[in-house]
Design an enzyme around this catalytic site. Structure first.
Site, PDB file in Angstrom:
ATOM      1  N   ASP A 136       2.255   0.918   2.817  1.00 23.89           N
ATOM      2  CA  ASP A 136       3.704   0.541   2.760  1.00 23.89           C
ATOM      3  C   ASP A 136       4.798   1.299   3.884  1.00 23.89           C
ATOM      4  OD1 ASP A 136       2.841  -1.451   0.844  1.00 23.89           O
ATOM      5  OD2 ASP A 136       3.361   0.014  -0.578  1.00 23.89           O
ATOM      6  N   HIS A 155       3.200  -1.874  -6.139  1.00 20.24           N
ATOM      7  CA  HIS A 155       2.068  -1.396  -5.394  1.00 20.24           C
ATOM      8  C   HIS A 155       1.286  -0.497  -6.034  1.00 20.24           C
ATOM      9  CE1 HIS A 155       3.525  -3.496  -1.461  1.00 20.24           C
ATOM     10  NE2 HIS A 155       3.296  -4.485  -2.482  1.00 20.24           N
ATOM     11  N   SER A 175       1.844  -9.644  -3.319  1.00 16.08           N
ATOM     12  CA  SER A 175       1.188  -8.636  -2.474  1.00 16.08           C
ATOM     13  C   SER A 175       0.413  -7.943  -3.597  1.00 16.08           C
ATOM     14  CB  SER A 175       2.251  -7.566  -2.086  1.00 16.08           C
ATOM     15  OG  SER A 175       3.157  -7.093  -2.910  1.00 16.08           O
TER      16      SER A 175
END
Length: 181
Positions: free
Chosen positions: A124, A98, A55
């Site tokens: 998210d 992230h 990701s």
């Protein structure tokens, strides 16, 4: 090779065997002390993590080993290389890596932020706990400060293939017990 190691173990007297077991205990306790020292030094409950998904590509790839810090008074920045955070969400055991996408700072000093994986098309919010729209500083495990590419693949293989993990651990344990230095 394994038969030779077993024969070496049989040749050890009780004192030598106890010495080898104590040496193994020293290695384990030293590793734990180093880990706890890193936790204090970095301010993070987990100073080293492995990226488990794609990701965050191209910034980080699956298997990259990240080094984290978590200094509480450090300000957060939006869409900056330094603001890649590792956070835990209630109900999920595995932390997520992230980038900070949006930031809300209030006059009382509290900060809320939204994250997104570089390789993901949406933010998210779908990963957060039910009803949670923003992350707080309490959700953050640490901020990425450096990485070693693909070093964490060993960890991934150990989790995906339990027999491999037990084999590696057995070989290490046997080596420590047989090795006489």
């Amino acid at each position: 090779m394994i038969q030779d190691a077993i024969n070496d173990l049989k040749r050890l007297n009780k004192r030598q065997f106890l010495y080898q077991v104590l040496s193994f205990g020293m290695i384990v306790s030293s590793a734990l002390m180093i880990w706890k020292g890193l936790m204090v030094l970095t301010g993070s409950e987990s100073p080293i993590v492995v990226v488990l998904s794609g990701s965050m590509e191209p910034a980080f790839h699956r298997g990259d080993l990240l080094f984290l810090t978590n200094y509480r008074n450090e300000p957060y920045l939006v869409n900056v290389d330094l603001d890649i955070v590792v956070f835990k969400v209630e109900g999920r055991d595995i932390p997520i890596v992230h980038r900070v996408l949006k930031l809300h700072e209030k006059e009382d000093g509290s900060v809320k932020f939204l994250t997104k994986g570089d390789n993901n098309s949406v933010d998210d919010r779908g990963l957060y706990a039910p009803g949670q729209l923003w992350l707080t500083k309490n959700d953050v495990v640490g901020r990425a400060r450096g990485f070693l590419p693909y070093v964490g693949m060993v960890t991934i293989y150990m989790n995906e293939y339990p027999k491999f993990k037990y084999g590696v651990l057995a070989c290490l344990g046997l080596y420590v017990l047989v090795h006489r230095e």
